[in-house]
Each structure stands twice: as C-alpha cells, then as structure tokens.
Design a protein around this motif. Structure first.
Motif, mmCIF file in Angstrom:
data_model
loop_
_atom_site.group_PDB
_atom_site.id
_atom_site.type_symbol
_atom_site.label_atom_id
_atom_site.label_comp_id
_atom_site.label_asym_id
_atom_site.label_seq_id
_atom_site.Cartn_x
_atom_site.Cartn_y
_atom_site.Cartn_z
ATOM 1 N N SER A 37 3.094 -2.480 -7.157
ATOM 2 C CA SER A 37 2.177 -2.887 -5.662
ATOM 3 C C SER A 37 1.148 -1.886 -5.423
ATOM 4 O O SER A 37 1.232 -0.812 -5.927
ATOM 5 C CB SER A 37 3.297 -2.941 -4.583
ATOM 6 O OG SER A 37 4.161 -4.038 -4.580
ATOM 7 N N GLY A 38 0.303 -2.189 -4.601
ATOM 8 C CA GLY A 38 -0.701 -1.203 -4.115
ATOM 9 C C GLY A 38 -1.535 -0.558 -5.339
ATOM 10 O O GLY A 38 -1.714 0.423 -5.644
ATOM 11 N N ALA A 39 -1.693 -1.388 -6.421
ATOM 12 C CA ALA A 39 -2.277 -1.363 -7.533
ATOM 13 C C ALA A 39 -3.715 -1.036 -7.874
ATOM 14 O O ALA A 39 -4.398 -1.249 -8.975
ATOM 15 C CB ALA A 39 -1.814 -2.428 -8.739
ATOM 16 N N ARG A 40 -4.475 -0.485 -6.883
ATOM 17 C CA ARG A 40 -5.878 -0.278 -6.916
ATOM 18 C C ARG A 40 -6.255 0.216 -8.181
ATOM 19 O O ARG A 40 -7.314 0.032 -8.852
ATOM 20 C CB ARG A 40 -6.459 0.588 -5.740
ATOM 21 C CG ARG A 40 -7.884 0.009 -5.378
ATOM 22 C CD ARG A 40 -8.165 0.262 -3.906
ATOM 23 N NE ARG A 40 -7.785 -0.662 -3.006
ATOM 24 C CZ ARG A 40 -6.687 -0.625 -2.126
ATOM 25 N NH1 ARG A 40 -5.997 0.710 -1.917
ATOM 26 N NH2 ARG A 40 -6.354 -1.508 -1.127
ATOM 27 N N ARG A 41 -5.532 1.366 -8.867
ATOM 28 C CA ARG A 41 -5.966 2.426 -9.612
ATOM 29 C C ARG A 41 -5.661 1.565 -11.015
ATOM 30 O O ARG A 41 -6.185 2.052 -12.189
ATOM 31 C CB ARG A 41 -5.305 3.608 -9.457
ATOM 32 C CG ARG A 41 -3.855 3.538 -9.475
ATOM 33 C CD ARG A 41 -3.104 5.057 -9.411
ATOM 34 N NE ARG A 41 -3.293 5.883 -10.432
ATOM 35 C CZ ARG A 41 -2.455 6.503 -11.036
ATOM 36 N NH1 ARG A 41 -1.159 6.379 -10.554
ATOM 37 N NH2 ARG A 41 -2.579 7.229 -12.150
ATOM 38 N N TRP A 42 -5.047 0.353 -10.846
ATOM 39 C CA TRP A 42 -4.752 -0.118 -12.340
ATOM 40 C C TRP A 42 -5.595 -1.156 -12.518
ATOM 41 O O TRP A 42 -5.566 -2.001 -13.515
ATOM 42 C CB TRP A 42 -3.319 -0.525 -12.414
ATOM 43 C CG TRP A 42 -2.314 0.663 -12.179
ATOM 44 C CD1 TRP A 42 -1.586 1.051 -11.340
ATOM 45 C CD2 TRP A 42 -2.199 1.756 -13.202
ATOM 46 N NE1 TRP A 42 -1.032 2.071 -11.565
ATOM 47 C CE2 TRP A 42 -1.362 2.917 -12.644
ATOM 48 C CE3 TRP A 42 -2.858 2.115 -14.382
ATOM 49 C CZ2 TRP A 42 -1.204 3.999 -13.397
ATOM 50 C CZ3 TRP A 42 -2.629 3.463 -15.087
ATOM 51 C CH2 TRP A 42 -1.824 4.094 -14.581
ATOM 52 N N LEU A 43 -6.631 -1.696 -11.477
ATOM 53 C CA LEU A 43 -7.248 -3.023 -11.395
ATOM 54 C C LEU A 43 -7.993 -3.017 -12.665
ATOM 55 O O LEU A 43 -8.210 -4.304 -13.585
ATOM 56 C CB LEU A 43 -8.026 -3.341 -10.275
ATOM 57 C CG LEU A 43 -7.336 -4.100 -9.078
ATOM 58 C CD1 LEU A 43 -8.072 -4.319 -8.243
ATOM 59 C CD2 LEU A 43 -6.557 -5.507 -9.668
ATOM 60 N N ALA A 44 -8.906 -1.886 -12.945
ATOM 61 C CA ALA A 44 -9.746 -2.007 -14.010
ATOM 62 C C ALA A 44 -9.263 -1.622 -15.514
ATOM 63 O O ALA A 44 -9.767 -1.955 -16.452
ATOM 64 C CB ALA A 44 -10.705 -0.742 -13.808
ATOM 65 N N GLU A 80 0.691 -1.157 0.025
ATOM 66 C CA GLU A 80 -0.140 -0.081 -0.026
ATOM 67 C C GLU A 80 1.004 1.122 0.059
ATOM 68 O O GLU A 80 1.979 1.192 0.400
ATOM 69 C CB GLU A 80 -0.808 -0.061 1.132
ATOM 70 C CG GLU A 80 -2.057 -0.834 1.372
ATOM 71 C CD GLU A 80 -3.327 -0.393 0.085
ATOM 72 O OE1 GLU A 80 -3.001 0.395 -0.553
ATOM 73 O OE2 GLU A 80 -4.344 -1.023 0.216
ATOM 74 N N ASP A 81 0.307 2.318 -0.584
ATOM 75 C CA ASP A 81 1.145 3.520 -0.525
ATOM 76 C C ASP A 81 1.456 3.936 0.933
ATOM 77 O O ASP A 81 0.387 3.743 1.762
ATOM 78 C CB ASP A 81 0.297 4.742 -1.389
ATOM 79 C CG ASP A 81 0.876 5.862 -1.523
ATOM 80 O OD1 ASP A 81 1.443 5.841 -2.659
ATOM 81 O OD2 ASP A 81 1.130 6.638 -0.400
#
Ligand SMILES: Cc1cc2nc3c(=O)[nH]c(=O)nc-3n(C[C@H](O)[C@H](O)[C@H](O)COP(=O)(O)OP(=O)(O)OC[C@H]3O[C@@H](n4cnc5c(N)ncnc54)[C@H](O)[C@@H]3O)c2cc1C
Length: 444
Positions: A342-349, A184-185
């Motif tokens: 890592s902490g790749a939430r913004r790239w999931l879509a 996570e960031d």
C-alpha cells in the motif's frame, strides 16, 4: 433522446449499491459504466495461464462494514464473505520471528484490543503502557459525531507522537493498521482517517474488528449478482459507455447520445469526474484531490509456505501476504499468495521483474519456508489510482452528497462519509444517495 428516472454514473461498489437500493425501491435506473465490465476498482478476472480467479488487488473487509454487509445481503451474496470469529493478526519480521495480535471478542471493545496488545511479544511494557493515552483520546473522540477539524491539519504520525505513542508501538502495530486502511504512510496521511478506523473497528464493539475475506473473486462477490438484482427489477446497465459531460438533467455520452435524467448520481472518483464537462456550480476544492497507488503481486508456488489466512510483514516492503489457496479453498499441492504494497508511490515506476525480486527478498527473510519453494508463475498488478490520498487538508475537500446543482448527487468512496475512502465508504455513499432520492431530498 433516451430518458430515465435516475442515471447513475459508474459501476463500482458505490454505483451498484445505489442502483440496487433504488431498483428495490421501485425506481427506474440506468447505470453507465465506461469499462466493458463492472466492479470499478474492486474486480476479479481469470488468469489465462492457471485458470485461477485473481483480484485486481486483495481487499480486506471488516465487521464494521455494516452498509457493505447489508448490500451483500440484499443481493444474496453475504455467505461469500467469510468473517473471522474474532480479530487475530499474525506478523512475521525480517528475522523470521512471529508475533500475533489476538483479541478475545468476549471481552468486548476496547478491552479485547487492550488484551491483544498486552500479549504482543515484540513490545516492551513501556510501549504497551503508552497505549493508555491513545485510549483516553479515542474515548473522548467516540462521543463526537464528526472528527475534529484539527485532525485533518496534522499527519497520523504527528497525532500519535503527540499522544506519546512510542515508535516501536507505531511501527509494529499502529503503522500497519494505518497504512492498510488509509493507503498512505502515517507520516503522509492525515490523522482523521486513522481516528475514524480506530473508532469504527476497535472502539464500538468487538464485532467491528472481525476481519472479512471473500471466499470468491471480487466480481463474484458482488458485481454479477448486483447486476442480476438490478436488471430483474427493471434497471438497465450499459457497459462500455463513457460519460463525457453532465448538465442540468442531462448526461452526454462519448458517442454523442444524450440521456435525460430526473436525478443524476455520480460515483466517479475525483480524477475521472474532473475530466467531464460539468456545470460551473459543481466546481469545488474536490477537484484537487489526488490518488494513492497500490501494487499487488500474485505468486504461484510449488508448495505451501504459510498456514495463516493472512500475515503482516514487519520491517519489509511487502506489507501483507494473503493465502489465496486457503481463502478460495483451492486444492492442489502448491500455494497461491497475494502480496500487497500500500502507499506504493515509490514502486510505481519499477519493472514487474524488480518487484518480483523485492518480493523474493522480503519473503525469503520473513518466511523461512519460502526459501525452499519454487515460483511457478507470478503476476504484478499496479493500481496507480487505487484510493483517495488522505493527506492533511483532504477531508475538508470531500463533498457532501447533495450538490449546488438540483438533482445532482455526489457519491463514491471519496465523498464525505465520515470514513476513510474504502469499500464501506463507497457503499455508504451509494445507499445514502439512494435514500435521499427515495425520500425526495436530492435537491439543493
Ligand atoms: C488494489 C486495491 C486494494 C484495495 N484494498 C481495499 C481493502 O482492502 N479494503 C477496502 O475497503 N478498500 C480497498 N480498496 C479501495 C476500494 O476498492 C474502493 O474504495 C472502492 O472500490 C471504490 O468504489 P467506488 O464505487 O467508489 O469507485 P470505483 O470503483 O472507482 O467506481 C467508479 C466507476 O466509474 C467508472 N467511470 C470512470 N469514469 C467514467 C466515465 N467517464 N463514464 C462512465 N464510467 C466511468 C469507473 O470505470 C469505475 O467503474 C482497494 C483498492 C484497490 C485498487
């Protein structure tokens, strides 16, 4: 109705290390895994097009992974993990400039780290001097058994800012360490995990900060050998066996089969465990723990573009590049790279193609040699549930091993181990559960 001494739910690092320790201690174990293969969140497979072994995401080990190293020794695979003699981390920034954190092990901890930081080129004297305050804080924290609860109430960024760590020191050194270890960031993760990593990896001994990389695919590192170890000692492993629920001394599988168990060890992550029918006494704040994602991109290039085993990218979306050709000692004229976000939430879509373009842009800026290379094949793997998201407040929700239900133990990387949710935390939890059972301490 089948019955067993100990039933273990889940066949990842935690479940396999628990089963191996119990089997070695003469206990009859049955391990239930819902997938058709072992390894959980750390496994490998053969890429059909190239025939190469690919991990579901590159995993980095450290010298301080003492429980993991003991587990690999127990199942006879420790020589498949290469530990570098000392800590050296190479970095490339968006202008293609290089820097390196090179920590001479002979100085001992934490002096090796201080020497490494002093030699970093991208930091000013003021940035380096700021580290003295972090050092003072770490020296007092390392005397404590557990991290103070206040660290779980602030983010890693707030903690580092409060200790006067300059933004440049954070972005060029502390953030990559935090993001890599906590997934996570630092502006999102609680300070607890970062303090734990710094303590174990940099403040105990120089051995702790050695970097470890598997010389084989992850499944060959441990899953297959753990299975042979367990089965040769009378243990049973059932694949494609999804657990539906647990009650006192009983495990119910999806097909309706009921297995009676003297003791049950769950190594399921919280997002899987909360889908099971459970006794009400097992309810707890752990149910609200969430996951953080990792995105991995494998590239097969027509030529080598880097010589280092791994390279950190500064000021880029791709954070780490691993030189798989070197790590796996593969031959050929090309090079295979494993890239990590890592902490790749913004790239999931994002589509796989747009992630490839992101990688192409980042590598083009940071690695000049990449511009001449041709990508022969590429593969994107998204792991939305890669690790526990260690946001503030989460550490207090991680359950202890012994639960309110007699004979039911919590294990898994996300349980309370005093470590961030990593492989070492998973193995520590698995071996700890086994020890409690062998010592007859599994009851509330
Ligand atoms: C891409 C990626 C990169 C990572 N990088 C690193 C790294 O560099 N260093 C590091 O230390 N850690 C890293 N991690 C984290 C590491 O993989 C985990 O901490 C570790 O694998 C967790 O092991 P575990 O046994 O606790 O859980 P898991 O591996 O999740 O095992 C739980 C098992 O339970 C099974 N299961 C779930 N529900 C059921 C059910 N109902 N019935 C039966 N079985 C069930 C699952 O299929 C799974 O096999 C990474 C993770 C990912 C995904």
């Amino acid at each position: 109705m089948a019955s067993s001494d100990v039933v273990i739910l889940g066949g990842g690092f935690a479940g396999l290390s628990c089963a191996a320790a119990l089997a070695a201690g003469g206990r009859r174990v049955v391990l239930l895994e819902k997938k058709p293969h072992l390894g959980g969140r750390a496994y490998s497979f053969t890429d059909q097009e190239t025939g190469d072994v690919v991990d579901n995401g590159q995993h980095l080990f450290m010298g301080c992974y003492g429980q993991t190293r003991a587990f690999l020794s127990e199942i006879g695979t420790s020589e498949r993990l290469n530990l570098a003699p000392g800590l050296r981390l190479d970095f490339a920034d968006a202008d293609g400039r290089r820097d390196a954190l090179s920590c001479p092990a002979w100085l001992g901890a934490p002096w090796h780290l201080a020497a490494g930081v002093l030699r970093l080129r991208g930091l000013s004297l003021r940035d380096k001097a700021a580290l003295v305050r972090l050092d003072a804080s770490m020296r007092s924290l390392r005397r404590l058994n557990a991290m103070p609860a206040e660290l779980d109430r602030m983010t890693a960024r707030q903690w580092l800012d409060g200790l006067g760590q300059t933004r440049r020191l954070q972005s060029r050194l502390l953030d990559p360490v935090a993001l890599g270890a906590l997934n996570e960031d630092p502006a999102v993760a609680a300070a607890t995990g970062l303090a734990q990593v710094l303590r174990h990896a940099f403040y105990r001994d120089a051995e702790g900060s050695r970097l470890g990389l598997a010389a084989v695919g992850l499944s060959d590192l441990y899953a297959g050998s753990a299975r042979s170890f367990i089965e040769s000692r009378g243990g049973e492993i059932r694949l494609s066996c999804k657990v539906r629920g647990v009650s006192r001394g009983r495990v119910v599988c999806e097909g309706g089969e009921v297995i009676e168990a003297g003791t049950i060890v769950s190594t399921l992550p919280p997002w899987s465990l909360r889908c099971l029918e459970l006794p009400p006494e097992l309810e707890g704040a752990w149910r609200t723990l969430e996951a953080a994602p990792i995105v991995s991109i494998s590239l097969w290039l027509d030529r080598p573009v880097m010589t280092e085993p791994l390279l950190g990218l500064l000021g880029a979306e791709i954070q780490w590049i691993f030189n798989k050709t070197r790590l796996l000692s593969s031959g050929g004229s090309g090079q295979c790279l494993a890239l990590v976000i890592s902490g790749a939430r913004r790239w999931l879509a994002s589509s796989p193609r747009s992630l490839l373009e992101l990688a192409r842009a980042d590598l083009g800026r940071c690695l000049p040699a990449f511009k001449k290379a041709t990508i022969r094949r590429w593969l994107v793997i998204k792991e939305p549930f890669a690790t526990l998201s260690p946001v503030p407040g989460s550490d207090a929700k991680r359950p202890a091993a012994v639960s309110a239900v007699s004979g039911f133990l919590f294990a898994g990387d996300w349980t309370q181990t005093g470590l961030p949710a990593t492989i070492e935390s998973a193995v520590l939890s698995g071996r700890r559960a086994a020890r409690l059972i062998l010592e007859g301490k599994q009851h509330a």
